[in-house]
Design a protein around this motif. Structure first.
Motif, PDB file in Angstrom:
ATOM      1  N   GLY A  83      32.519  39.987  47.710  1.00 52.09           N
ATOM      2  CA  GLY A  83      33.697  40.684  47.212  1.00 52.09           C
ATOM      3  C   GLY A  83      34.403  41.507  48.273  1.00 52.09           C
ATOM      4  N   ILE A  84      35.543  42.058  47.875  1.00 53.08           N
ATOM      5  CA  ILE A  84      36.449  42.762  48.782  1.00 53.08           C
ATOM      6  C   ILE A  84      36.581  44.229  48.378  1.00 53.08           C
ATOM      7  CG2 ILE A  84      38.864  42.945  49.541  1.00 53.08           C
ATOM      8  CD1 ILE A  84      37.441  40.554  50.749  1.00 53.08           C
ATOM      9  N   ASP A 134      34.504  41.890  42.046  1.00 59.85           N
ATOM     10  CA  ASP A 134      34.904  41.017  43.139  1.00 59.85           C
ATOM     11  C   ASP A 134      35.952  41.666  44.034  1.00 59.85           C
ATOM     12  OD1 ASP A 134      33.358  38.604  42.250  1.00 59.85           O
ATOM     13  OD2 ASP A 134      34.645  38.868  40.490  1.00 59.85           O
ATOM     14  N   VAL A 135      36.743  42.557  43.479  1.00 60.91           N
ATOM     15  CA  VAL A 135      37.677  43.373  44.246  1.00 60.91           C
ATOM     16  C   VAL A 135      37.595  44.807  43.745  1.00 60.91           C
ATOM     17  CG1 VAL A 135      40.120  43.924  44.658  1.00 60.91           C
ATOM     18  CG2 VAL A 135      39.337  41.582  44.891  1.00 60.91           C
ATOM     19  N   VAL A 136      37.409  45.735  44.655  1.00 64.28           N
ATOM     20  CA  VAL A 136      37.527  47.159  44.335  1.00 64.28           C
ATOM     21  C   VAL A 136      38.691  47.688  45.168  1.00 64.28           C
ATOM     22  CG1 VAL A 136      36.442  49.432  44.368  1.00 64.28           C
ATOM     23  CG2 VAL A 136      35.076  47.401  43.817  1.00 64.28           C
ATOM     24  N   MET A 139      47.496  42.591  38.346  1.00 64.26           N
ATOM     25  CA  MET A 139      46.289  41.792  38.528  1.00 64.26           C
ATOM     26  C   MET A 139      45.868  41.106  37.224  1.00 64.26           C
ATOM     27  SD  MET A 139      43.894  43.974  41.185  1.00 64.26           S
ATOM     28  CE  MET A 139      42.824  42.574  41.515  1.00 64.26           C
ATOM     29  N   ALA A 140      45.943  41.832  36.122  1.00 61.67           N
ATOM     30  CA  ALA A 140      45.588  41.233  34.836  1.00 61.67           C
ATOM     31  C   ALA A 140      46.502  40.053  34.520  1.00 61.67           C
ATOM     32  CB  ALA A 140      45.673  42.284  33.730  1.00 61.67           C
ATOM     33  N   GLY A 141      47.757  40.150  34.911  1.00 62.13           N
ATOM     34  CA  GLY A 141      48.694  39.054  34.698  1.00 62.13           C
ATOM     35  C   GLY A 141      48.337  37.804  35.491  1.00 62.13           C
ATOM     36  N   LEU A 142      47.571  37.981  36.568  1.00 66.51           N
ATOM     37  CA  LEU A 142      47.108  36.851  37.377  1.00 66.51           C
ATOM     38  C   LEU A 142      45.776  36.299  36.879  1.00 66.51           C
ATOM     39  CD1 LEU A 142      47.901  38.059  41.018  1.00 66.51           C
ATOM     40  CD2 LEU A 142      49.219  36.467  39.609  1.00 66.51           C
ATOM     41  N   GLY A 143      45.222  36.915  35.839  1.00 61.51           N
ATOM     42  CA  GLY A 143      43.975  36.426  35.274  1.00 61.51           C
ATOM     43  C   GLY A 143      42.741  37.217  35.627  1.00 61.51           C
ATOM     44  N   GLY A 201      46.060  35.561  47.123  1.00 62.01           N
ATOM     45  CA  GLY A 201      45.419  34.275  47.362  1.00 62.01           C
ATOM     46  C   GLY A 201      43.987  34.168  46.884  1.00 62.01           C
ATOM     47  N   LEU A 202      43.467  35.226  46.257  1.00 55.27           N
ATOM     48  CA  LEU A 202      42.066  35.221  45.839  1.00 55.27           C
ATOM     49  C   LEU A 202      41.914  34.620  44.442  1.00 55.27           C
ATOM     50  CD1 LEU A 202      40.986  38.821  46.957  1.00 55.27           C
ATOM     51  CD2 LEU A 202      40.669  36.668  48.192  1.00 55.27           C
ATOM     52  N   PRO A 203      40.819  33.918  44.180  1.00 50.89           N
ATOM     53  CA  PRO A 203      40.579  33.430  42.816  1.00 50.89           C
ATOM     54  C   PRO A 203      40.280  34.612  41.894  1.00 50.89           C
ATOM     55  CG  PRO A 203      38.662  33.033  44.206  1.00 50.89           C
ATOM     56  CD  PRO A 203      39.747  33.530  45.110  1.00 50.89           C
TER      57      PRO A 203
END
Length: 206
Positions: free
Chosen positions: A130-131, A100-102, A52-56, A32-34
Motif C-alpha cells: 500500500g501507499i 491500501d492508501v492512507v 475516491m469513493a466515486g472511483l470505487g 492510476g491505482l486499482p
C-alpha cells in the motif's frame, strides 16, 4: 481554544471552506491505482473522500470537526457514494484497520497536534503493497499576514517527514520526497504562490 473547537468554529463560519475538488497531488497519485481500501485523515468537507469513493474505493474518512463531518456526509449523499465517516481527535484515537492508501493532506493544526506521532500511526495502517501519501505546507503563502501569531510554526521538509516516520529499514520504498510550487487563492480571492511538499511511500510486500 481546543483543536476541536477551533475547527468546528472555522467550518461553522462559512457554507464551505474548501473547493470540494480533490487535492491535486492526491488525484495525480491515486488516479492510476486499482481501487481498494482508503483512509483519509483530516477529511474536512469530504472532497478527497467523495472523489475516491466515486472511483470505487472503500473510504474511511476521519476528522476532528463534527461540523465538517456532517457537511461531508451530506455531500457524499448528494454524490450518491457511501463513505465511513468517523470523528477522531487523532491526538487521542486512531481508526482501526489496514488500508491500501492512507492519505494525509495538509494535516496541520494550530493547537499542537502531535503530527509526527499521528503520521507514524498512519504508516502503521498501510497494508503491504500500500501507499502512504503525505502532503504538507512549507510556508504560509498568501496567508502570511494572517499568521503572525503563528510565526514559530515549523513546516518540515520532505526528508524530515520521512525521517520522523521512523520506518523499519528494508520495509518501505520512498517514491516521492519533493518540494513544489502551488497556486492557491489568497484571502483577497486572487491566486498566489505557495510552497508545498509531497512524500509518497510504498510499504513493501514480504
Amino acid at each position: 481554544m481546543s483543536d476541536e473547537g477551533f475547527w468546528d468554529s472555522r467550518y461553522a463560519e462559512q457554507h464551505h471552506v474548501w473547493s470540494g475538488a480533490p487535492n491535486v497531488v492526491l488525484a495525480r497519485e491515486v488516479s492510476g491505482l486499482p481501487p481498494g481500501r482508503a483512509l483519509d485523515l483530516g477529511c474536512g468537507e469530504g472532497g478527497d473522500a467523495i472523489w475516491m469513493a466515486g472511483l470505487g474505493w472503500a473510504v474511511t474518512a476521519v476528522d476532528i470537526s463534527g461540523v465538517a463531518l456532517d457537511r461531508a456526509a451530506a455531500r457524499a449523499a448528494e454524490a450518491g457514494v457511501t463513505i465511513d465517516f468517523q470523528r477522531h481527535d487523532l491526538a487521542a484515537s486512531f481508526p482501526a484497520g489496514s488500508y491500501d492508501v492512507v492519505s494525509a493532506q495538509f494535516l496541520h493544526s494550530r493547537a499542537g497536534l502531535p503530527r509526527e506521532r499521528v503520521l507514524r500511526a498512519a504508516a502503521g495502517a498501510v497494508a503491504p503493497g500500500g501507499i502512504l501519501l503525505i502532503e504538507g505546507h512549507q510556508d504560509f503563502g498568501p496567508f502570511a499576514a494572517q499568521s503572525l501569531d503563528h510565526g514559530d510554526a515549523h513546516f518540515p521538509e520532505p526528508d524530515e517527514v520521512v525521517a520522523a516516520l521512523e520506518l523499519p529499514e528494508g520495509e518501505w520504498e520512498v517514491l516521492l520526497s519533493e518540494v513544489h510550487d502551488r497556486l492557491q487563492n489568497g484571502p483577497d480571492g486572487q491566486p498566489a504562490h505557495r510552497t508545498d511538499s509531497t512524500v509518497k511511500l510504498r510499504r513493501l510486500r514480504h
